[in-house]
Design an enzyme around this catalytic site. Structure first.
Site, PDB file in Angstrom:
ATOM      1  N   CYS A   1       0.865  -1.185   0.000  1.00 33.28           N
ATOM      2  CA  CYS A   1       0.000   0.000   0.000  1.00 33.28           C
ATOM      3  C   CYS A   1       0.897   1.228   0.000  1.00 33.28           C
ATOM      4  CB  CYS A   1      -0.897  -0.001   1.241  1.00 33.28           C
ATOM      5  SG  CYS A   1      -1.910   1.475   1.442  1.00 33.28           S
TER       6      CYS A   1
ATOM      7  N   CYS B   1      -0.351   4.218  -6.249  1.00 30.41           N
ATOM      8  CA  CYS B   1      -1.360   3.527  -5.452  1.00 30.41           C
ATOM      9  C   CYS B   1      -1.534   2.158  -6.084  1.00 30.41           C
ATOM     10  CB  CYS B   1      -2.686   4.297  -5.462  1.00 30.41           C
ATOM     11  SG  CYS B   1      -4.060   3.420  -4.664  1.00 30.41           S
TER      12      CYS B   1
END
Length: 274
Positions: free
Chosen positions: A75, A189
């Site tokens: 992440c 992302c």
């Protein structure tokens, strides 16, 4: 001494990290994996950084309790906001950490030809300056253009339909990157690889996109081999999934991200101590 037969742990705010897991399953099929999607707290992008750091600490502790040999921060926001927290907790157990920011920055710095690198990411990731620092550390004097795209990850996580409004949203995020003339774009992302074709169309075929999956998988392989923890077997390893939100909602989108059978998903619940 850590046993090489232990699994590799991986976590993300939702299902985006499965794009990283997919690359690891392909590159290192002999390894076992544990994946945790913190869907109850998705998205991480607009969260209060200090609350998020506490959450990341707890997640790391829970994963380490399962007896893992490596923690992968799949992440970008969690890496940008809490990589130091993960490293601190993992170090106490003698376990290494692979983040997602540095491997992408290394690739982007190596392949850019005009030294103009774009970063498309969540608000927290952009405001942290993590990519800018990582790119500056490469020592190439790069011009870094960062753009926050707060609506993009939720759109992907929800499995929303692509329509003209979606294209307009993406064009708006890409406009500063086009104006700056970037020739390389970091998808900051882990959700974004699923809309890479849309971004590529908007930016043009000459802009190279750098996703987290390939970069992290290579970093995981290097780390395991350097520490003598790589699995030495011919058969495929196993993988198991946990999520903090409702299981049906996770499973509905996760198979699309993983591009492989998901199997059983178990829900875990935990709260950050007050």
């Amino acid at each position: 001494m850590i046993d090489a037969t232990r699994p590799v742990a991986m976590f993300d705010s939702g299902v985006g990290g499965l794009t990283v897991l997919h690359e690891c399953l392909v590159a290192l099929p002999q390894e076992d994996y544990v994946y945790l999607g913190d869907t109850a707290w998705f998205p991480y992008g607009p969260r209060d950084p200090e609350e998020l750091r506490a959450r990341i600490r707890l997640i790391t502790e829970k994963l380490l309790e399962r007896g893992v040999k490596l923690v992968v921060i799949a992440c970008n926001t969690a890496t940008a906001i809490g990589e130091d927290v993960v490293r601190e907790v993992a170090a106490a157990h003698g376990v290494g950490v692979v983040p997602v920011v540095e491997p992408q920055a290394e690739i982007a710095a190596a392949i850019t030809e005009n030294a103009r690198v774009g970063v498309l990411a969540t608000t927290n990731t952009v405001e942290s300056g993590a990519y800018r620092r990582a790119l500056e550390a490469e020592g190439r004097g790069l011009d870094v253009i960062e753009v926050a795209a707060p609506r993009l990850a939720p759109f992907i996580q929800d499995g929303s339909l692509f329509d003209e409004e979606t294209m307009e949203m993406a064009r708006g995020y890409c406009a500063p990157l086009r104006e700056a003339g970037v020739d390389t774009l970091i998808l900051g992302c882990t959700h974004y690889p699923l809309v890479a074709p849309m971004l590529q169309r908007i930016l043009g075929r000459n802009v190279r996109l750098v996703s987290g999956g390939h970069a992290v998988a290579a970093a995981v392989q290097r780390t395991l081999e350097a520490s003598g923890l790589a699995q030495d077997r011919d058969e495929e390893g196993a993988y198991e999934f946990f999520c903090t939100g409702p299981v049906p909602a996770f499973g509905e989108v996760a198979t699309r991200f993983l591009q492989m059978p998901l199997g059983e998903v178990r829900q875990v619940e935990f709260t950050v101590p007050a």
